[in-house]
Design a protein around this motif. Structure first.
Motif, PDB file in Angstrom:
ATOM      1  N   SER A   1       0.816  -1.212   0.000  1.00  0.00           N
ATOM      2  CA  SER A   1       0.000   0.000   0.000  1.00  0.00           C
ATOM      3  C   SER A   1       0.849   1.262   0.000  1.00  0.00           C
ATOM      4  O   SER A   1       1.993   1.250   0.428  1.00  0.00           O
ATOM      5  CB  SER A   1      -0.884   0.038   1.245  1.00  0.00           C
ATOM      6  OG  SER A   1      -1.894  -0.909   1.141  1.00  0.00           O
ATOM      7  N   LYS A   2       0.247   2.351  -0.499  1.00  0.00           N
ATOM      8  CA  LYS A   2       0.862   3.669  -0.389  1.00  0.00           C
ATOM      9  C   LYS A   2      -0.089   4.607   0.355  1.00  0.00           C
ATOM     10  O   LYS A   2      -1.309   4.446   0.270  1.00  0.00           O
ATOM     11  CB  LYS A   2       1.144   4.235  -1.767  1.00  0.00           C
ATOM     12  CG  LYS A   2       2.296   3.540  -2.441  1.00  0.00           C
ATOM     13  CD  LYS A   2       2.503   4.096  -3.819  1.00  0.00           C
ATOM     14  CE  LYS A   2       3.507   3.214  -4.561  1.00  0.00           C
ATOM     15  NZ  LYS A   2       3.568   3.577  -5.968  1.00  0.00           N
ATOM     16  N   VAL A   3       0.515   5.575   1.036  1.00  0.00           N
ATOM     17  CA  VAL A   3      -0.274   6.356   1.988  1.00  0.00           C
ATOM     18  C   VAL A   3      -0.112   7.863   1.765  1.00  0.00           C
ATOM     19  O   VAL A   3       1.009   8.353   1.589  1.00  0.00           O
ATOM     20  CB  VAL A   3       0.195   6.039   3.435  1.00  0.00           C
ATOM     21  CG1 VAL A   3      -0.706   6.737   4.450  1.00  0.00           C
ATOM     22  CG2 VAL A   3       0.243   4.542   3.666  1.00  0.00           C
ATOM     23  N   PHE A   4      -1.216   8.568   1.781  1.00  0.00           N
ATOM     24  CA  PHE A   4      -1.170  10.039   1.824  1.00  0.00           C
ATOM     25  C   PHE A   4      -1.410  10.508   3.256  1.00  0.00           C
ATOM     26  O   PHE A   4      -2.350  10.036   3.906  1.00  0.00           O
ATOM     27  CB  PHE A   4      -2.301  10.653   0.995  1.00  0.00           C
ATOM     28  CG  PHE A   4      -2.080  10.653  -0.483  1.00  0.00           C
ATOM     29  CD1 PHE A   4      -1.144  11.511  -1.047  1.00  0.00           C
ATOM     30  CD2 PHE A   4      -2.824   9.830  -1.314  1.00  0.00           C
ATOM     31  CE1 PHE A   4      -0.965  11.543  -2.435  1.00  0.00           C
ATOM     32  CE2 PHE A   4      -2.646   9.856  -2.690  1.00  0.00           C
ATOM     33  CZ  PHE A   4      -1.714  10.707  -3.244  1.00  0.00           C
ATOM     34  N   VAL A   5      -0.601  11.430   3.733  1.00  0.00           N
ATOM     35  CA  VAL A   5      -0.921  12.088   4.999  1.00  0.00           C
ATOM     36  C   VAL A   5      -1.167  13.560   4.692  1.00  0.00           C
ATOM     37  O   VAL A   5      -0.284  14.247   4.174  1.00  0.00           O
ATOM     38  CB  VAL A   5       0.221  11.939   6.020  1.00  0.00           C
ATOM     39  CG1 VAL A   5      -0.102  12.729   7.292  1.00  0.00           C
ATOM     40  CG2 VAL A   5       0.437  10.475   6.358  1.00  0.00           C
ATOM     41  N   VAL A   6      -2.372  14.021   4.965  1.00  0.00           N
ATOM     42  CA  VAL A   6      -2.730  15.405   4.642  1.00  0.00           C
ATOM     43  C   VAL A   6      -2.707  16.242   5.919  1.00  0.00           C
ATOM     44  O   VAL A   6      -3.321  15.885   6.919  1.00  0.00           O
ATOM     45  CB  VAL A   6      -4.127  15.470   3.997  1.00  0.00           C
ATOM     46  CG1 VAL A   6      -4.513  16.909   3.691  1.00  0.00           C
ATOM     47  CG2 VAL A   6      -4.139  14.643   2.724  1.00  0.00           C
ATOM     48  N   CYS A   7      -1.950  17.329   5.883  1.00  0.00           N
ATOM     49  CA  CYS A   7      -1.773  18.161   7.079  1.00  0.00           C
ATOM     50  C   CYS A   7      -2.964  19.086   7.298  1.00  0.00           C
ATOM     51  O   CYS A   7      -3.725  19.347   6.374  1.00  0.00           O
ATOM     52  CB  CYS A   7      -0.508  18.984   6.934  1.00  0.00           C
ATOM     53  SG  CYS A   7       0.932  17.938   6.857  1.00  0.00           S
ATOM     54  N   PRO A   8      -3.084  19.621   8.528  1.00  0.00           N
ATOM     55  CA  PRO A   8      -4.212  20.509   8.828  1.00  0.00           C
ATOM     56  C   PRO A   8      -4.265  21.706   7.886  1.00  0.00           C
ATOM     57  O   PRO A   8      -3.258  22.110   7.310  1.00  0.00           O
ATOM     58  CB  PRO A   8      -3.933  20.978  10.250  1.00  0.00           C
ATOM     59  CG  PRO A   8      -3.060  19.941  10.837  1.00  0.00           C
ATOM     60  CD  PRO A   8      -2.251  19.374   9.710  1.00  0.00           C
ATOM     61  N   LEU A   9      -5.445  22.251   7.779  1.00  0.00           N
ATOM     62  CA  LEU A   9      -5.716  23.365   6.885  1.00  0.00           C
ATOM     63  C   LEU A   9      -4.912  24.599   7.284  1.00  0.00           C
ATOM     64  O   LEU A   9      -4.982  25.062   8.412  1.00  0.00           O
ATOM     65  CB  LEU A   9      -7.203  23.680   6.992  1.00  0.00           C
ATOM     66  CG  LEU A   9      -7.846  24.515   5.916  1.00  0.00           C
ATOM     67  CD1 LEU A   9      -7.724  23.832   4.581  1.00  0.00           C
ATOM     68  CD2 LEU A   9      -9.310  24.733   6.254  1.00  0.00           C
TER      69      LEU A   9
END
Ligand code: ADP
Ligand code: MG
Length: 685
Positions: free
Chosen positions: A476-484
């Motif tokens: 699997s590959k993962v995106f981590v999206v930071c706070p706005l």
């Protein structure tokens, strides 16, 4: 007219000028248009014997006693009066207002209003509003307006000033045609101004507000409609639709277009048949397959020997679209170009090669390159075309005639234009704000997405990380999206770095990558490449970066600070995963998981599509949220009305009616003038 300064009003105190300025009030006109923020109904006088504790009331009676006192401890001045209305007595108390003892005297008959209090001596008011019986009633014995105040500028003072200038409202120009006012039973502008400042009843307030709501929307939409019509003055490139060729293209694709895609494609193609340039907005969720629709239409244009430009917000996306074009359309003998700040490529004769920017630009100018991909900025600043017939622009909604002219090669002929957006804007709202554009919507998704969305409180973090560790082992590959984070590129970088540090403790550094706005294009490209190739397994980025990126193997996503995002944007971000057919997982991390946050985020778990969520956002957070605060650039007065179906309907009807009668507005000089004025204040690009 009416633009003379407030200082010219007789009786205005110099010391108040700066306070008025603070409220944005410089001229008589400003003051006339400074509308109340609320009203209180002080029209009905109550007998003192009937008073209840804690209610807001007006009474009327004679002052039977006045007294100046000092408070026992702090020795502040208190002014007290006692008023008798025949049924009972009530006291009025003011602190520090010494001057009142010169205004309020025994035997005067006055009105008093405020909240009632009660102590061992009986009923009293604290700092009540007063009004003399003999005077014109502006402060009491009526529906009383209250304004936004600032130090030294009270609602009482504003009422007093406005009272003086209100007769001047008659000089206000009326932009709305008489027929329209009559048709919709709306008051004239000057009348509406008077009603808002000195209403006789609540119906007047309602009608006046409706009039201004209508005016704001009507002018705005009329402006858009005129803009749309103005395109008809130009010619469009002549584009024939070769059915055989189109079928050949469609048959060459590895999949069948969805119904919605087909419909959108035919709408775009039917624009091409018209003699004037088109301006269409294609809306559809992330992954709904807009790109392929735009590219097929592009092929039709190329077949007619016109060039096409595809403009996207980032270099990575430009690269991706270039690759997509090669993947799907390499067999049709067209030449493709990729124009980036450092990395330029040409695809020709079955091969893709790196070229110098200058030579790419020359080939575009000479018409050797048929289809070129680049960022918004690069293309319309630097490039000239031989015969540009069609412009596709990703994630930018409007494109003015001025910008269009920059891209043209021949006076009076402008290219067709298609913009695409993944922001799902509900149809009614889109029609209202984008009345200058034709609209196509793709709702269906080509492949059913399988994404499980989980809302996670802080305690759940390590468990999720453990799960991810296992999944990465399985590929699997993962995106981590930071706070706005809005506006600041520095803070953006910081926030990404912070997440990186956090994740370092759980995962080995080699598999982590970061991506944020401030990085150089080459660096970004490199990171994406490593992510695609699998060297990087976890990509940490901001929410704004690379919205349209298409990486099928990425099936896990963490969104940090999820509670800050609008529903539709969460959905849009989530759309980056679960494309490859594998089960996707989206974890919404929240700092504080309150019941209301939980409820809102639950909608994300349940919603069918982005349009459904956008509708919810529209209800909960209003049009500003759905359109994207930064993008729309619309003043609040217009935003406010976009949610009002009745006004929307009347505005549309009214515009049709007026334009049918007089499309050049020659009979309506004030209307024309008003439209030119709002044209300056509304940014539509
Ligand atoms: P959008 O630009 O609307 O976000 P894309 O154009 O990136 O979506 O499409 C997402 C993916 O779906 C791409 O990999 C594309 O090749 C694929 N795709 C597009 N249309 C179809 C279709 N009708 N059937 C199957 N896959 C499709
Ligand atoms: Mg896209």
């Amino acid at each position: 007219m009416l633009n003379f300064p407030l200082t010219s009003i007789k009786g205005i105190w110099r010391k108040n000028i700066s306070g008025l300025r603070k409220l944005g009030l410089l001229t008589v006109k400003d003051l006339l248009f400074y509308f109340p923020t609320k009203y209180k109904d002080f029209s009905k006088v109550k007998k003192i014997s009937r008073l209840k504790i804690g209610e807001e009331v007006v009474i009327k009676g004679k002052i039977v006693k006045t007294e100046l006192k000092k408070t026992p401890k702090k020795r502040r001045t208190i002014f007290e009066i006692i008023v008798d209305d025949g049924s009972g007595l009530i006291k009025g108390v003011w602190f520090g207002k010494l001057y009142l003892s010169k205004i309020l005297k025994e035997n005067q008959v006055i009105y008093l209003a405020g909240k009632t209090y009660f102590d061992k001596y009986g009923f009293y008011f604290l700092e009540p509003i007063y009004e003399f019986e003999s005077q014109l009633k502006i402060h009491l014995a009526r529906i009383v307006p209250f304004y936004k105040e600032t130090k030294g500028i009270t609602s009482r003072y504003l009422r007093y000033l406005i009272q003086k200038i209100l007769p001047l409202a008659r000089k206000i120009e009326e932009p709305l045609p008489k027929e329209i006012l009559r048709k919709y039973h709306l008051p004239e502008k000057s009348q509406a101004i008077s009603w808002l400042h000195q209403p006789k009843n609540f119906l007047q307030i309602k009608l006046a507000q409706k009039r201004f709501d209508f005016e704001n929307l009507f002018l705005f939409q009329l402006l858009l409609t005129l803009k749309k019509r103005s395109l008809k003055k130009y010619l469009s490139p002549k584009i024939e639709i070769d059915k055989n060729f189109l079928n050949q293209i469609l048959n060459s694709l590895p999949f069948k277009l969805t119904f919605d895609q087909t419909k959108a494609l035919f709408e775009i193609l039917s624009d091409f048949k018209k003699s004037y340039p088109s301006n269409r907005l294609l809306e559809g969720d992330v992954g709904s397959g807009k790109t392929i629709v735009a590219l097929i239409a592009s092929m039709v244009v190329l077949k007619n020997k016109y060039q096409v430009a595809v403009l996207v917000p980032t270099e990575i996306l430009a690269y991706q679209h270039f690759q997509t074009a090669i993947k799907f359309f390499s067999n049709f003998n067209f030449n493709f170009g990729l124009l980036l700040s450092k990395n330029c490529r040409i695809f020709s004769g079955g091969e893709s090669a790196k070229v110098k920017k200058e030579s790419l630009k020359r080939e575009i100018k000479e018409g050797e390159i048929d289809l070129v991909f680049g960022t918004h900025a690069l293309l319309y600043e630097e490039v000239s075309f031989k015969s540009l017939g069609f412009v596709v622009i990703d994630e930018q909604h409007r494109f003015g005639v001025k910008q269009r002219k920059k891209l043209t090669y021949q006076k009076d002929v402008l290219p067709h234009f298609l913009s695409m957006t993944a922001t799902p804007i509900p149809r009614t709202l889109a029609l209202a704000v984008y009345a200058d554009l034709d609209l196509s919507i793709i709702k269906q998704m080509p492949k059913k997405r399988k994404v499980i969305t989980k809302i996670v409180a802080q305690e759940g973090r390590s468990k999720v990380y453990q799960f991810i560790k296992e999944e990465i082992k399985k590929g699997s590959k993962v995106f981590v999206v930071c706070p706005l984070i809005e506006e600041s590129k520095v803070l953006e970088a910081e926030s990404v770095t912070k997440q990186y540090e956090k994740l370092k403790k759980f995962f080995s550094e080699e598999i982590l990558g970061v991506l944020y706005g401030k990085m150089k294009p080459e660096e970004k490209q490199n990171v994406i490449k490593n992510f695609i190739e699998g060297k990087i397994k976890i990509l940490i980025s901001t929410s704004v970066v690379e919205v349209g990126i298409d990486i099928p193997e990425a099936n896990i996503m963490i969104i940090e600070g999820a509670q800050q995002f609008g529903l539709a944007s969460l959905h849009q971000i989530r759309g980056r995963i679960g494309r490859g057919g594998k089960m996707g997982f989206c974890f919404l991390f929240c700092d504080k998981l309150t019941p209301s946050v939980k409820k809102r985020l639950k909608a994300i778990q349940e919603a069918k599509d982005g349009f459904e969520l956008a509708k919810k956002d529209l209800e909960i957070r209003g049009p500003g949220e759905v359109l994207g605060k930064k993008q729309h650039g619309l003043p609040d007065r217009i935003m406010k009305v976009l949610n009002d179906p009745e006004i929307l309907k009347l505005s549309k009807e009214g515009i049709d009616f007026i334009l049918k009668k007089d499309c050049a507005l020659t009979q309506y000089p004030f209307l024309k003038k008003a439209i030119l004025e709002i044209g300056d204040s509304v940014h539509l690009e």
